[in-house]
Scaffold this motif. Structure first.
Motif, PDB file in Angstrom:
ATOM      1  N   GLY A  94      26.239  33.683  47.317  1.00 40.20           N
ATOM      2  CA  GLY A  94      25.761  34.998  46.914  1.00 40.20           C
ATOM      3  C   GLY A  94      26.874  35.965  46.580  1.00 40.20           C
ATOM      4  N   ARG A  95      28.008  35.443  46.132  1.00 38.49           N
ATOM      5  CA  ARG A  95      29.192  36.260  45.846  1.00 38.49           C
ATOM      6  C   ARG A  95      29.632  36.081  44.395  1.00 38.49           C
ATOM      7  NH1 ARG A  95      29.808  39.779  49.726  1.00 38.49           N
ATOM      8  NH2 ARG A  95      32.018  39.865  49.387  1.00 38.49           N
ATOM      9  N   ILE A  96      30.404  37.021  43.922  1.00 37.85           N
ATOM     10  CA  ILE A  96      30.983  36.968  42.580  1.00 37.85           C
ATOM     11  C   ILE A  96      32.261  36.136  42.647  1.00 37.85           C
ATOM     12  CG2 ILE A  96      32.077  38.361  40.774  1.00 37.85           C
ATOM     13  CD1 ILE A  96      29.070  38.746  40.952  1.00 37.85           C
ATOM     14  N   ALA A  97      32.467  35.275  41.659  1.00 38.16           N
ATOM     15  CA  ALA A  97      33.654  34.413  41.635  1.00 38.16           C
ATOM     16  C   ALA A  97      34.831  35.141  40.990  1.00 38.16           C
ATOM     17  CB  ALA A  97      33.357  33.108  40.897  1.00 38.16           C
ATOM     18  N   GLY A  98      35.206  36.268  41.559  1.00 38.29           N
ATOM     19  CA  GLY A  98      36.386  36.997  41.107  1.00 38.29           C
ATOM     20  C   GLY A  98      37.573  36.573  41.945  1.00 38.29           C
ATOM     21  N   ILE A  99      38.630  36.137  41.312  1.00 38.57           N
ATOM     22  CA  ILE A  99      39.774  35.581  42.036  1.00 38.57           C
ATOM     23  C   ILE A  99      40.402  36.601  42.976  1.00 38.57           C
ATOM     24  CG2 ILE A  99      42.037  34.480  41.772  1.00 38.57           C
ATOM     25  CD1 ILE A  99      39.554  32.806  40.868  1.00 38.57           C
ATOM     26  N   VAL A 100      40.499  37.844  42.550  1.00 38.52           N
ATOM     27  CA  VAL A 100      41.098  38.863  43.415  1.00 38.52           C
ATOM     28  C   VAL A 100      40.287  39.031  44.691  1.00 38.52           C
ATOM     29  CG1 VAL A 100      41.621  41.328  43.603  1.00 38.52           C
ATOM     30  CG2 VAL A 100      42.250  40.094  41.549  1.00 38.52           C
ATOM     31  N   GLY A 101      38.980  39.132  44.561  1.00 35.40           N
ATOM     32  CA  GLY A 101      38.131  39.287  45.737  1.00 35.40           C
ATOM     33  C   GLY A 101      38.158  38.056  46.633  1.00 35.40           C
ATOM     34  N   ILE A 102      38.194  36.881  46.006  1.00 32.97           N
ATOM     35  CA  ILE A 102      38.216  35.646  46.792  1.00 32.97           C
ATOM     36  C   ILE A 102      39.530  35.522  47.561  1.00 32.97           C
ATOM     37  CG2 ILE A 102      38.284  33.124  46.630  1.00 32.97           C
ATOM     38  CD1 ILE A 102      36.238  33.367  44.336  1.00 32.97           C
ATOM     39  N   THR A 103      40.658  35.754  46.887  1.00 34.42           N
ATOM     40  CA  THR A 103      41.946  35.601  47.572  1.00 34.42           C
ATOM     41  C   THR A 103      42.152  36.673  48.642  1.00 34.42           C
ATOM     42  OG1 THR A 103      43.058  36.798  45.786  1.00 34.42           O
ATOM     43  CG2 THR A 103      43.097  34.398  45.680  1.00 34.42           C
ATOM     44  N   THR A 104      41.733  37.892  48.361  1.00 31.57           N
ATOM     45  CA  THR A 104      41.829  38.949  49.373  1.00 31.57           C
ATOM     46  C   THR A 104      40.955  38.600  50.571  1.00 31.57           C
ATOM     47  OG1 THR A 104      42.233  40.607  47.675  1.00 31.57           O
ATOM     48  CG2 THR A 104      41.509  41.418  49.811  1.00 31.57           C
TER      49      THR A 104
END
Length: 143
Positions: A33-43
């Motif tokens: 249920g999350r957006i696959a944005g790399i910045v958000g994932i890595t943070t």
């Protein structure tokens, strides 16, 4: 000024890459249920309580080139310059831009546009416009 170097036409590899990016974005949304944005994932791999899948996602990003080398016997072709100062400045600018824009190319460009987000449309138009301007300035010396 850098010489203009033509980009190789790779429709099959490009299509396959696009399909894999789209598939990963759909899987992250469907499974977590999350957006696959790399910045958000890595943070989130460092700070979020649901860090397990995020660490696995980042590990997959880091493992892919190794698997490519094992499968083909050659490293993926790179066209990144070797000027560490320029790469550091570029990384800093990208980091500031993703913080100001509340996301990155994958979050806004892939997921946000797919969700018809007006904010993502503005973000994509902005960073693509600046990317085109940067290429023009670096290749042809300015306006």
């Amino acid at each position: 000024m850098l010489p203009a170097v033509p980009t190789e036409f790779t429709p099959i590899a490009s299509l396959a890459g696009g399909v894999l990016i789209g598939l990963s974005a759909v899987m992250v949304m469907a499974l977590f249920g999350r957006i696959a944005g790399i910045v958000g994932i890595t943070t989130g791999a460092v700070t979020a309580p649901d860090r397990g899948w995020r660490i696995a996602f980042v590990a997959g990003l880091l493992t892919a080139p190794v698997l490519w080398i094992l499968a083909t016997g050659t490293a993926p072709q790179q066209s990144v310059g070797t000027n560490l100062l320029a790469m550091g400045a570029a990384g800093l600018l990208v980091g500031v831009g993703t913080a100001l824009g509340s996301g990155c190319t994958s979050g806004h460009g892939v997921c946000g546009l797919a969700r018809l987000s007006p904010r993502s449309l503005v973000a994509v138009v902005t960073f693509m416009g600046f990317a085109a301007l940067t290429v023009f300035v670096l290749r042809y010396g300015g306006l």
